[in-house]
Scaffold this active site. Structure first.
Site, PDB file in Angstrom:
ATOM      1  N   ASP A  13       0.820  -1.224   0.000  1.00  0.00           N
ATOM      2  CA  ASP A  13       0.000   0.000   0.000  1.00  0.00           C
ATOM      3  C   ASP A  13       0.846   1.264   0.000  1.00  0.00           C
ATOM      4  OD1 ASP A  13      -2.406  -1.605   0.330  1.00  0.00           O
ATOM      5  OD2 ASP A  13      -1.806  -1.824   2.426  1.00  0.00           O
ATOM      6  N   HIS A  41      -4.150  -1.702  -6.612  1.00  0.00           N
ATOM      7  CA  HIS A  41      -3.458  -0.436  -6.808  1.00  0.00           C
ATOM      8  C   HIS A  41      -4.425   0.567  -7.417  1.00  0.00           C
ATOM      9  CE1 HIS A  41      -2.384  -3.158 -10.210  1.00  0.00           C
ATOM     10  NE2 HIS A  41      -2.762  -2.137 -10.945  1.00  0.00           N
TER      11      HIS A  41
END
Length: 444
Positions: A13, A41
């Protein structure tokens, strides 16, 4: 020509999607080399926010070939859903290629993943429940279904008839779940096969041909270094190898073709799911980081745990991956803080430790040793050059570069493409960028 690996230098992340999207403008080929739908993503283009799990970020560039490599595990339903979503937005997927030797996540993988995690009770590891671990387990046990198997109707029927019979025993006896209907699964996945067929290739051969033509190849990792199966905070890890070395195995290339490794790290640290997290913040500052950073998982929507930047795991990521330069993201999230803390080492039972401990138990006992630096108390989201940054923000970046002992090439100050400072082009530029050594804080 430059062949570059983009990896996460923390627990995932980190903003790899945006960085890969930016670099894809200079890439001829983008290869996703590991992971599955457990990783997401986000790419922001104008007013559009695209959330992808399997398709590489480079899909937004029609002249960039996008490859889902053999080291990935593919959920065909999710993949085709992403294809449909992109095509509805007018984004072509004709340049998307899928490795014929990538493994396929089946319905029984998801069921076993979710049931196994539930059975763990207080010992759960934080799986996304998407079937990733069981898919990789079948791959290791040599009982998995590959993309090329989907393309063979008779072979697929034979394989799935036997495999589902075995899995139904596990679902019933171990988890008390109803059996799967083999015929329904075979029919469903045969349908997926026909829709995927135009995209399926020998990806290693495709990548080799691009390399021989001196094309720029970008290898895109999912998750992050600290989630690596071999080098992460085991057992709170994923089932593949997000580290730079995983690019060679997952893409089917030799290590000698890799020219550069870019590590992506947030200006603070986050972690989703279970496992030790020495710099985790539980009070108002942790809440501020979560809200300002929109720290909720792309895949699960789970709230991410937030904490100060941890230079110990950062240095570990540099060492494990051979990182040449860094992309620091979400610097703007820190804009409102009076002061910022950075973990420079750990205290373990009264002893200073400058290195990441391999034992999860030892790591859980680590107490962060902090250095406090001043905040800048003004917005950075509009900055487009280093000279635009407040002095304290620039000093903070310099400090991180010194601690990590690698240059900073990119600074991200928001989700949009234009909210970025490109200090040095990581693909075409020389290996220098923001480099600070031996306490020297002058740019080289």
């Amino acid at each position: 020509m430059a062949n570059v690996v983009v990896i996460g230098a923390q627990w995932g992340d980190e903003g790899k999607g945006k960085i890969t999207d930016l670099l894809s403008r200079s890439a001829d080929v983008v290869v996703r080399y590991q992971g599955g739908v457990n990783a997401g993503h986000t790419v922001v283009v104008g007013e559009q926010t695209l959330k992808l799990h399997l398709i590489p970020s480079g899909i937004l560039y029609p002249d960039t070939q996008c490859i889902i490599g053999s080291g990935t595990v593919i959920d065909p339903k999710v993949l085709l859903g992403e294809v449909e979503m992109l095509e509805q937005l007018g984004i072509s997927t004709d340049h998307l290629l899928i490795s014929q030797t990538a493994h396929v996540t089946m319905p029984y993988h998801r069921l076993i993943d979710q049931a196994s995690e539930q059975q763990r009770g207080s010992h759960k590891i934080g799986t996304t429940g998407r079937g990733i671990g069981p898919t990789y387990a079948d791959k290791s046990e040599r009982t998995g279904i590959r993309i090329l198997d989907l393309m063979d109707p008779e072979g697929l029927r034979e394989q799935l008839t036997w495999t589902i019979a075995q899995k139904n025993v596990i679902l019933d006896k171990l988890y008390g779940l109803p059996p799967l209907d083999a015929e329904s699964v075979i029919e469903e996945y045969s349908g997926y096969a026909e829709r995927l067929r135009p995209h399926v290739v020998d990806s290693s051969l495709t990548i080799d041909e691009a390399w021989r033509k001196r094309k720029n190849i970008l290898f895109e990792g999912a998750q992050g270094t600290l989630l690596d199966l071999d080098h992460g905070t085991y057992p709170y890890v994923t089932s593949s190898n997000p580290v730079a070395g995983g690019a060679c195995i997952g893409a089917g290339v030799g290590p000698t073709i890799i020219d550069r490794v870019i590590g992506v790290a947030k200006a603070y640290t986050t972690r989703v799911g279970e496992g030790p997290f020495p710099t985790e913040l539980h009070g108002d500052i942790g809440e501020l980081l979560c809200q300002r950073g929109a720290e909720f998982g792309t895949t699960t929507g789970r709230r991410r745990r937030c904490g100060w930047f941890d230079a110990v795991i950062g240095r570990y990521a540099v060492r494990i991956n051979g990182i040449d330069c860094l992309a620091i993201t979400k610097l703007d999230v820190l804009d409102d803080l009076d002061e910022i803390q950075v973990c420079v080492a750990y205290d373990i039972d009264g002893e200073r430790c400058d290195h990441f401990p391999s034992s999860a138990r030892s790591f859980a006992n680590c107490q962060p040793i902090y250095k406090t630096v001043p905040g800048w108390k003004q917005s950075t989201s509009h900055c487009r050059n280093l000279e635009d940054l407040p002095k304290a923000a620039l000093d903070y970046l310099k400090f991180l570069a010194e601690l990590m002992e690698v240059p900073i090439a990119i600074v991200s100050l928001g989700a949009s493409r234009d909210q970025t400072i490109i200090v040095e082009d990581p693909i075409h530029g020389p290996k220098r960028a923001l480099l600070y050594t031996n306490g020297d804080s002058s740019a080289s």
